[in-house]
Every structure is written in structure tokens, then in C-alpha cells.
Motif scaffolding. Structure first.
Motif, mmCIF file in Angstrom:
data_model
loop_
_atom_site.group_PDB
_atom_site.id
_atom_site.type_symbol
_atom_site.label_atom_id
_atom_site.label_comp_id
_atom_site.label_asym_id
_atom_site.label_seq_id
_atom_site.Cartn_x
_atom_site.Cartn_y
_atom_site.Cartn_z
ATOM 1 N N ASP A 37 -92.373 25.212 -31.542
ATOM 2 C CA ASP A 37 -90.939 25.493 -31.664
ATOM 3 C C ASP A 37 -90.118 24.629 -30.720
ATOM 4 O O ASP A 37 -88.925 24.855 -30.541
ATOM 5 N N PRO B 2 -85.230 26.226 -37.314
ATOM 6 C CA PRO B 2 -85.159 25.100 -36.387
ATOM 7 C C PRO B 2 -85.022 23.765 -37.110
ATOM 8 O O PRO B 2 -85.038 23.727 -38.341
ATOM 9 N N GLU C 228 -89.848 20.903 -36.283
ATOM 10 C CA GLU C 228 -90.545 21.980 -35.597
ATOM 11 C C GLU C 228 -91.179 22.934 -36.607
ATOM 12 O O GLU C 228 -91.021 22.765 -37.808
#
Lengths: 809, 256
Positions: free
Chosen positions: A364, B102, B106
Motif C-alpha cells: 500500500d 490507491p 499499489e
């Protein structure tokens, strides 16, 4: 809660025959504090809705009311008129929880308990909730070995809110209970002491065991019993069982444990045969398996040799590194006679699998391409387990992910003969911020501000929404450092690294700049000054030959020394320039950057300036510094057992000039001793090398005081270090170490003698915190006399060292 | 001590609730959400509860606390599916998920969750005025997934792992057939296959150039007016002349 027939109703609802009705009305009764209208909207049934009775609609309505957690009981009554149905929900309210408090325990523990108890403000307090609260608290204290904890919950009405109660939870922790003794009954092959050692988390209390916990934890104890059986099984006692075990009280705060075992007999291997193998023959597979007739039967070792052996070769590796992903081996005990076991290895080789798709999850922060370019399992290639494991090591080496939780998940597709591989990662913070103030020896107080961003992204710098709090994810490294004590000492440095210049190959580019200002107080006009400015550009490459663990680095650097009223090697006023090119060849196969368990690394680097003195005799050696410097470092890690690792290192360095008559200046020399941090005397172009057990920078094998200050021109150092991992937690990795080291540093080649060494031994610990880097301390004992010319108390042999940052040498 | 601090510490649920609504109207969402977080559990079962839960979710959304607003909107429409605000809540929940999606480089798990939420919304409220917007969000998110896959495949091309690139572009074409990147993918697949064949050992070259020619033919069939056409034709010509050379060699050897 249930659906009841209305007793006065004339046409009762038939449970055997569900029927459609239209709702004629919904009514709430029994609500004293709650508002019927609001509850009806929670119920979700409206006048005019079609419902089936009996059916799911009403149960769902009841469930919804329940989920609110505000009612003690719900009953539903129905009255029908033709196809109309009138529903009445009869409620029993219960007091609701407005607040709860802990007493008898400290704040930390009550905070911890708040997360564990099932209490929720606004919900009703039932006996079930109170019971599970008690259980949650009791379990919390059981884990901490408070077996006698008493919990007392009292309720009182909340004066400020109607129909609400406040709970007070009083906890009396009681004594911490420890294990007094552990006994074994029925063991003949092994002594009690040996068996006790197998219980990893269940230990006796002994005054000398300072670091050993003797807590009793039920789940750990159950694990330990399994470990005990595992131990028996590794010794060939595969029938061993625990017949009975008891945990009993010796006193209020002491427990005893008695374990009765039935060992059974010890078994041995007899004949091992192979079946189903076409690619490798029996003899070869037997040799790889490495188990001979007559060996003790050890199931764990057998599994390891067959399936996965982290410390060597195994049978599966033969197949799985060559695409045979569907390979399977099943060891079958075909005959057991007395204490002998015959094994038949049933092998299924299966087809070779080709890698199809690579996916990454959990990133992330870090961009796909930064991870994907490190991955060695490529689409279209044959599956290889080694590549998979190598990839895991390399992802760990990036430092962006928690190395202990990198997941490798091959998803085979037997129909197509392909395999997809999913890599799952967990990001961890690895930017380092340092703020420190300290007493820096001769300079006085020094303050440092440092910032290292290890996963920076210049590409995202112009997109404000990507700043959280800095643009990250492209694997670039940016480091800023400022050190100052005001007027007398200032140092600024900046460096930037792009690991994949151009995005095609792992060629890294690093640009760094620094500026150092030093002033020495003096009288009017007598102030002396030494300023050093510099810049360097370096290019790193990974090599594929001789193997792909090799790398090369080329670096061009320029340093300028601006001196006034300060003597460095004959120059008192003016400028001195140093232009040099460094070439480094290295190989590294280390498996984990923070706590390596196996692998090796070596580097050979040559740093040289142009040979001015060979070109022209008129060049001022002070204006243009000339030297060539050769450094060699080797480090080797062996996993001795579990988390115990032996690190062996050797380091050498030599400094020379091009012409015979040219003497070496004060630059680039070696300073050996202490922790190798460069102390307070930060002089650019000096190699600081640690040698524990001796004062910082004081090991020079020369009696010449000026050489003692300038440093040596040749050094060597050897280290044996045993490391034991104490905590693998990625937020704070801790390990202990014991070392033996020896080194020496020579002022001239005439004195050079590689066998004359200053030795020391000692112990220490390191903690690696992702936000601060590596910190540690060592206690070292000097085994040799002080080097000549070094002042100090010759009888004082022990000393402490503090270590900041990763030391290479 | 400010008025707000006093309110936070007070035990008067009604007063806190009223103040929260006032703060909400004044667009002071931080204060509104602080107060609502405190009072919503205590308001359960009262007439104010429905509105309070909705405003709580809204005020977190306005502060960009999308993880919280996601949970609160979901809680709202599962608790009050008949409420006139349920449709809005479901839409806003999907929006909260959308905001958590995102950048394409990602992990896209949140993107997939958001797509599912919008799709569920469109199925449940096909007549909602928000449907066009929801559909455009779905398209946007799918495009993001397309872009991610395309970039991953193109990375192998950039790293010059030609064979891997071909495998990855094939997968991309199969799984993202209608994406706007398909045309470029088809072209890059052709180029990668050509270069792969060039670097191959002699015994494998014929088969691999043949495959490159197949790729060219399906490329021109599918994209007759492609902007890559000229380059594609070059690879095609080169592959053909290579094949000619190889076949001549094998014939010569056969004749010897």
C-alpha cells in the motif's frame, strides 16, 4: 423471543402452512424509555408490506431489534383479519450501560483490558455479557500467570441518564504464581534434566535463572508437551506418549507439574526403496536423502530431507527447482519388524510447470515496479523453488517490508500446466529520523539532525495528494544530515540514490554533496580554520558473471580542503584538492539485512587519484593530493543452531603512493580502535575502523607521536562473532553477541607484520529499530598490552563501547 | 475552557446532539463528529438515532476519514434499510471506498471492494439519480485495474525480459480484452516476440518467428488503422526475411 399465537384469536396461524398476509399495522408495547416510532423503523416492516407467516420476515425483524443491543426481551403477537395481519412487538427493557470503570489495577492494565472486554456503552447489561467480561479479564491475568485473580463487578444506576447503569469492575490480582518444580515419571532413556530442557516456555523457578520466566501459561504448556513428544520422536521413540500429567498447587503462589511418559521402544531404519521415480535413479535419490540402514528413525529429519531442508539439499529441491511443482513424495512404512522399519518412497513426479502470472498484494506504499523488478520468478520460465526463496531474500533486503511476513504463494493450474505466484508483503516504516545532542570531545556540544528516507519518490514530488507525509514508493533514497555546534563546527550533507537508473537495469546512481566548516578559536587574526567541501557521483551495477550475486561500483569524488592557520601535513594556508576514482567489486548473498543467518559477502575496493607525480615533477603534492588505497572486506555467516549464528570477518586496508620518494600525506589514513565511529574528531578522508577493547583511534603500531595522530597506512583485522537472536520483532530486532577480535594498524610498510595483532574478547547486544537504525553496546576485554606510545592505565583492561549504526568493518 | 470542551465533558445527551447538528450545519465537521461519536451509542432506540447515525457518517466523510465513514454508512443502511436516507447512505459508502482506492501502482484490493460496492448500489437502486455517476466511477476503477496490469506487463518489456513480456501481454489481452491499452499491448507483444526470437538459439528461431508473424496478423486484423501499424509492419518484414534466411539454410543443409 418467540412468535406466539394470540390466545383470543379465532383463526390461529398454522405453522404447517405458511400463508401470505399484508401488514395492517405494526405496534410497539412495553417501551418505557425507548421511542416506538424509532424502533419501528429499525424493525423495517411497514403497513402494506407483504409478508409470509410463519416466515423469515418476522425473525429478521426480531434479529434487527436484538442487534441494537438495547432490549432484554422481544415477543411478537399477531392478529389476523382476512389477509391483513396486525403485529404487536412487546418489549422488555433492560438498563443500558453508560460507563464502566476498573479499580484495583493500574492504568496501563485497565487500558489493555478495555480492548479485551465485550462491554459496549449504550448496550444492555446481561448476565452473559458480565460473564464473558469476567472471562476476558481472567484470561488476561492467566496469561500473566496471576492464577488467583478475583473479579468483582458491581452495578449502580447512572444518576444522569434514565434507565442506565454504571459498572465498577474490581480486580484483585492476587499473587503471581510460578512453577516450583517439574517432575517426570517413567522416563528411562533420558534424564529429567534433558526432558525439562525440551519444555521451552514452561520452566522451573530458580534463583540463578534471571532471564528465564517461570510463569505458567496453559497454552504454552500444551505446546511444550507436544515439543516433548517431538523430542522423543526425533530420537527414534516414535511411540512415546504422555500417559498423564498433572498441574498441582504446592502453595498459594507455587505450582508443581508432574508428567508421566511411556517411552516405548527406539526404532531404526532398515531398507529404503523408491517407487515411481523416472528422472532420477534410486541410488542418486538415496544419496541425496542421506539416510543409511541402521540410523535412528527420526520422522522430523526424514521430512526435512524429503521436503525442505533450509540448511542443505533435499529430495524435493531436485525436482522443484526444475519445474516439477506437482512433485510429491510419500514415505510409506511397508514393514515394521521388532525395532526395524522398512520404508517405501512413493514418488509422483508430475509434469513441469511454467510460471504464468506474478501478482503482488499488500503493497500500500511501494509501487509495483519497485517490487516486480526484484522478483526472480519470471512469466514463461520453469517454476523453481530456489528462485522463490531467493526472491523472498531480495524483497527482505529492500528493507521496505517486514522480512518475517513475506508470503510466497504459488497457485498451480494443473490443467494448463502453469503456476501463478502471489507475493504478499507487509509494509513497514523504514524512514529514519535522528535528532541528537551530545558532547563531541574537543569541539564541545554538538547537535545533529538527520533524516533518511529509504523509499522516496521524486516522481510523486509534484503531486501534493501523494505527500503522506512525504512522497514514497519508488525505492529512491534521500538522506539529509546537519551537524553543528554553532560557530566552531558545522557539517552539512545530502545524498540521493536512484537504484534503477533508466528503469531497465539495476544500475544505481548516487549523488552526494557535503560541506564541513571547522574553526579553532585563537587570538585576534590567529583563528585557524579547516573547511572541507566535496561531491561524489557513483554508479553501481549488478553483475551476472561469475554469478548474479556479484556487483560493481564506480565512484568519482572530489574533495577540497581549505586551510588557514592550521597545519595538516605541511600545509598551513591555502587549498588542497583530492580527485579520486573508486572501483569496488563485491559479492553478497546475505539472506536478511538486519539479522543475517547465512550467506557471505566480500568487497574489494581500489580508490586512486591520478598519478600526478609520474606525469610531472613540478606538481605540488599538497595542492593535488595523490594516493592509492586498497581495501578488502569479507564476512561469512553460518547458522549454528536455531537462532544462533556465527559471523567470521576479515578486513585489510593498504595505502600507497605512486613514486618511491613521495611521502604519504595526512589524508585517507586508517584509524583503528574503539567502536569505529570516528569519535569527535570528524576528519573527512579518514577510515575509522573499530577494534573493541582499545581506545578510539589509538591503535597504531608506531611510537612516532605524529603518526599516532595521523593514523596508519596498512591495517588488518579479524573477527569471530557469535550472535543469538533474542527478539525477531521487526519494530525492534534484538540480538546478543560474544566476540573475539584481533587487529593492527601500521605506520609504515617496514613495520608491517600480519601476525602481530592486538586481541580482545567480549560480549554485547544490539537492537535494531526501524526508526533509529542499529544501536548497541559491547563490553570488551583487552587481551594484549596497550600499543606503544598510547597513554593510559595499563592495568585497566575492560571497557564499554557504544555503537550507533551498522558497522561494515 | 471553551464551550465545545464543556460540551464534550457534559453528560447531557440531548444538548450534545443538538450542538452536533449545529456544528454540522456550520460545516465544523470535526466538532460535529466528536460529539456524535459520543452520543450515537446512547441514542440507540430513540427517535434521533437514525438522523444521528447518518450525520455521524457524513461528518467523517467530509473530514476525509473514509475508513470510518465507510463503516458508519454501511452500519446505517443495514440498520435502517427502509429509511429514505438508505439509498444515499449506500451510495456514500461506495464513495468512501472509492476514496480509499490507491494509485494504480499499489495493491488494488480497495479498488475491487469499491467496484463491488458501486455495482451493488446500481443493482439495488437502478432508478437512483446517482446511477450515472456510479457507473462512471465503476468505469474509472476498472480503467485503473487495466492500467495496473498493462504497466506490469510493460515492465517486463522495459526490462527486456522478452519472453516474460509475451506471456504477460497474452494474459493482459485475455483478461482485459476491451481496455484502451489493448492496442498497445498487442503491438508490444509483437515486438517482444520478435526480439525474443532474435535472441533465441538457432534451433528455436523458426518456430518463434512464425509466432511473431501470427501476432502481426492478428494485430492488423484487430487494429487495421493502428498508430503502431508502421512499426508493426517493420517487425513483420524483418521477421519474414529472418524466416527466409533460416529456411534457405535448412534447405541448403538438406541438399548437402
Amino acid at each position: 423471543s418467540q412468535v406466539l399465537n394470540n390466545p383470543v384469536q379465532t383463526s390461529p396461524i398454522d405453522y404447517a402452512e405458511p400463508k401470505q398476509y399484508r401488514i395492517g399495522g405494526v405496534e410497539i408495547t412495553g417501551a418505557k424509555f425507548l421511542e416506538p416510532v424509532a424502533l419501528i423503523s429499525v424493525i423495517g416492516l411497514k403497513e402494506g408490506d407483504e409478508i409470509t407467516v410463519p416466515g423469515e420476515d418476522i425473525s429478521r425483524a426480531i434479529q434487527k431489534l436484538w442487534q441494537q443491543g438495547i432490549l432484554g426481551d422481544v415477543e411478537v403477537f399477531a392478529r389476523t383479519e382476512g389477509d391483513l395481519i396486525y403485529l404487536t412487538f412487546d418489549l422488555k427493557e433492560r438498563p443500558r450501560l453508560s460507563e464502566y470503570r476498573f479499580s484495583g489495577i493500574n492504568k496501563t492494565q485497565s487500558e489493555a483490558l478495555r480492548d479485551k472486554v465485550p462491554l459496549q456503552r449504550g448496550k444492555i447489561v446481561t448476565d452473559a455479557v458480565l460473564n464473558s467480561t469476567r472471562n476476558a479479564i481472567r484470561n488476561y491475568y492467566l496469561e500473566k500467570s496471576f492464577l488467583n485473580a478475583k473479579i468483582n463487578i458491581t452495578q449502580r444506576p447512572d444518576p444522569t441518564l434514565p434507565n442506565s447503569v454504571i459498572l465498577n469492575i474490581h480486580v484483585d490480582k492476587g499473587n503471581k504464581v510460578k512453577i516450583e518444580k517439574i517432575e517426570f515419571v517413567g522416563n528411562e532413556a533420558f534424564a529429567d534434566k534433558r526432558l525439562r530442557r525440551q519444555l521451552k516456555k514452561t520452566k522451573e523457578k530458580k534463583w540463578y535463572k534471571i532471564f528465564t520466566s517461570s510463569k505458567y501459561n496453559r497454552t504454552e504448556y500444551e505446546n511444550d508437551k507436544q515439543l516433548l513428544l517431538d523430542f522423543y520422536s526425533t530420537e527414534g521413540y516414535r511411540d512415546a506418549t504422555i500417559v498423564s500429567d498433572s498441574v498441582y498447587r504446592i502453595s498459594d503462589d507455587r505450582l508443581g507439574i508432574r508428567i508421566t511418559v511411556d517411552e516405548g521402544q527406539q526404532y531404526y531404519y532398515r531398507n529404503i526403496t523408491w517407487n515411481g521415480n523416472y528422472i532420477y535413479d534410486d541410488a542418486y535419490l538415496s544419496r541425496v536423502l542421506g539416510i543409511a540402514k541402521g540410523d535412528i528413525y527420526n520422522k522430523q529429519e526424514l521430512d526435512k530431507r524429503l521436503n525442505y531442508n533450509p540448511a542443505g539439499i533435499d529430495v524435493s529441491a531436485l525436482y522443484q527447482n526444475d519445474g516439477y511443482l506437482f512433485f510429491n513424495i510419500d514415505p510409506v512404512e511397508v514393514r515394521v519388524e521388532g525395532d526395524s522399519i522398512d520404508l517405501e518412497m512413493r514418488v509422483t513426479e508430475g509434469p513441469q510447470a511454467t510460471i504464468n502470472k506474478i501478482t503482488i498484494t499488500g503493497n500500500d506504499k511501494t509501487s509495483d515496479h519497485v517490487i516486480l523488478r526484484e522478483i526472480r520468478t519470471l512469466p514463461g520460465q520453469k517454476y523453481s523453488r530456489d528462485d522463490l526463496i531467493r526472491t523472498r531474500n531480495e524483497l527482505a533486503a529492500l528493507g521496505y517490508f517486514d522480512p518475517e511476513t513475506i508470503g510466497l504463494n504459488p497457485v498451480p493450474n494443473p490443467v494448463e500446466g502453469t503456476v501463478d505466484i502471489n507475493y504478499s508483503v507487509v509494509e513497514r516504516p523504514n524512514d529514519q529520523i535522528s535528532l541528537s545532542g551530545g558532547w563531541g570531545g574537543p569541539i564541545g556540544a554538538v547537535g545533529t539532525v538527520g533524516l533518511t528516507l529509504n523509499n522516496f519518490s521524486t516522481r510523486k514530488m509534484f503531486n501534493l495528494s501523494e505527500w503522506r507525509p512525504v512522497p514514497t514508493g519508488d525505492g529512491q533514497r534521500l538522506s539529509l544530515n546537519v551537524q553543528a555546534n554553532g560557530k566552531y563546527y558545522q557539517s552539512y550533507s545530502l545524498s540521493f540514490t536512484e537504484p534503477w537508473l533508466g528503469g531497465r537495469k539495476a544500475n544505481s546512481l548516487t549523488v552526494s554533496l557535503f560541506k564541513t566548516i571547522r574553526r579553532f578559536p585563537g587570538g585576534e587574526g590567529a583563528e585557524s580554520r579547516l573547511n572541507v567541501d566535496g561531491a561524489a557521483v557513483s554508479l553501481g551495477r549488478r553483475l551476472n558473471w561469475p554469478d548474479n550475486f556479484f556487483y560493481m561500483n564506480h565512484s568519482l569524488s572530489f574533495n577540497r580542503y581549505d586551510v588557514s592557520n592550521y597545519n595538516i601535513g605541511g600545509l598551513t594556508n591555502g587549498l588542497s584538492n583530492s580527485i579520486s576514482l573508486t572501483n569496488t567489486l563485491g559479492r553478497s548473498s546475505i539472506d536478511n539485512p538486519t539479522f543475517p543467518r547465512r550467506g557471505s559477502s566480500f568487497t574489494l575496493s581500489v580508490n586512486m587519484t591520478p598519478p600526478y607525480s609520474l606525469i610531472s615533477e613540478n606538481m605540488d603534492p599538497l595542492e593535488y593530493i595523490e594516493f592509492h588505497k586498497w581495501m578488502f572486506d569479507a564476512s561469512y555467516f553460518i547458522n549454528l543452531a536455531g537462532n544462533l549464528v556465527l559471523n567470521t570477518r576479515a578486513h585489510f586496508g593498504f595505502l600507497g603512493t605512486y613514486s618511491q620518494d613521495n611521502t604519504l600525506g595526512p589524508f585517507e589514513r586508517f584509524k583503528l580502535g574503539g567502536a569505529g565511529l570516528g569519535g569527535g574528531n570528524i576528519f573527512v578522508g579518514t577510515e575509522y575502523i573499530g577494534l573493541r577493547g582499545y581506545e578510539d583511534e589509538r591503535v597504531v603500531n608506531s611510537t612516532d607521536q605524529s603518526l599516532l595522530n595521523a593514523g596508519g597506512i596498512a591495517y588488518n583485522k579479524f573477527v569471530f562473532e557469535a550472535r543469538q537472536l533474542i527478539s525477531p520483532n521487526p519494530a525492534a530486532t534484538i540480538y546478543g553477541l560474544a566476540f573475539l577480535e584481533a587487529g593492527n594498524n601500521f605506520g609504515s610498510y617496514a613495520e608491517y607484520n600480519p601476525f602481530k595483532l592486538y586481541r580482545s574478547a567480549g560480549v554485547g547486544a544490539r537492537i535494531f529499530m526501524s526508526a533509529f537504525g542499529l544501536l548497541g553496546f559491547d563490553y570488551a576485554w583487552r587481551l594484549d598490552d596497550l600499543p606503544p606510545g598510547v597513554a593510559g592505565d595499563a592495568s585497566k583492561r575492560g571497557m564499554f563501547h557504544f555503537i550507533i549504526g551498522q558497522q561494515i568493518r | 475552557c471553551s464551550n465545545f470542551q464543556k460540551l464534550l465533558k457534559s453528560n447531557d445527551v440531548t444538548k450534545k446532539y443538538q450542538a452536533a447538528l449545529e456544528y454540522y450545519e456550520k460545516e465544523e465537521y470535526y466538532r460535529a463528529s466528536q460529539l456524535l461519536d459520543q452520543v450515537t451509542p446512547l441514542l440507540a432506540g430513540t427517535g434521533e438515532s437514525e438522523k444521528a447515525l447518518f450525520y455521524q457518517a457524513q461528518s467523517h466523510f467530509k473530514q476525509s476519514n473514509y475508513i470510518l465513514s465507510d463503516a458508519y454508512f454501511r452500519n446505517f443502511y443495514t440498520t435502517y434499510p427502509r429509511s429514505p436516507l438508505a439509498e444515499e447512505a449506500m451510495y456514500m459508502q461506495a464513495q468512501s471506498l472509492y476514496q480509499q482506492s490507491p494509485s494504480y501502482q499499489e495493491d488494488q484490493t480497495p479498488t475491487i471492494t469499491a467496484i463491488m460496492a458501486f455495482e451493488e448500489f446500481v443493482t439495488r437502486y437502478p432508478d437512483s439519480e446517482n446511477v450515472p455517476e456510479a457507473n462512471s466511477r465503476i468505469e474509472q476503477l476498472y480503467l485503473k485495474l487495466d492500467r495496473k496490469e498493462f504497466n506490469q506487463a510493460r515492465l517486463y518489456y522495459q526490462l527486456r525480459y522478452w519472453h516474460s513480456a509475451v506471456v504477460a501481454f497474452n494474459n493482459f489481452q485475455r483478461e482485459h480484452a476491451s481496455s484502451p491499452y489493448s492496442e498497445e499491448a498487442a503491438f508490444l507483444k509483437l515486438e517482444s516476440q520478435y526480439r525474443y526470437a532474435m535472441e533465441s538459439v538457432a534451433s528455436k528461431q523458426e518456430e518463434r518467428f512464425d509466432e511473431a508473424i501470427d501476432y502481426f496478423q492478428s494485430f492488423v486484423d484487430q487494429y487495421p488503422d493502428s498508430r503502431f501499424k508502421r512499426n508493426a509492419e517493420q517487425f513483420y518484414e524483418q521477421a519474414r526475411s529472418e524466416l527466409e534466411r533460416i529456411r534457405k539454410n535448412t534447405n541448403n543443409q538438406a541438399n548437402l
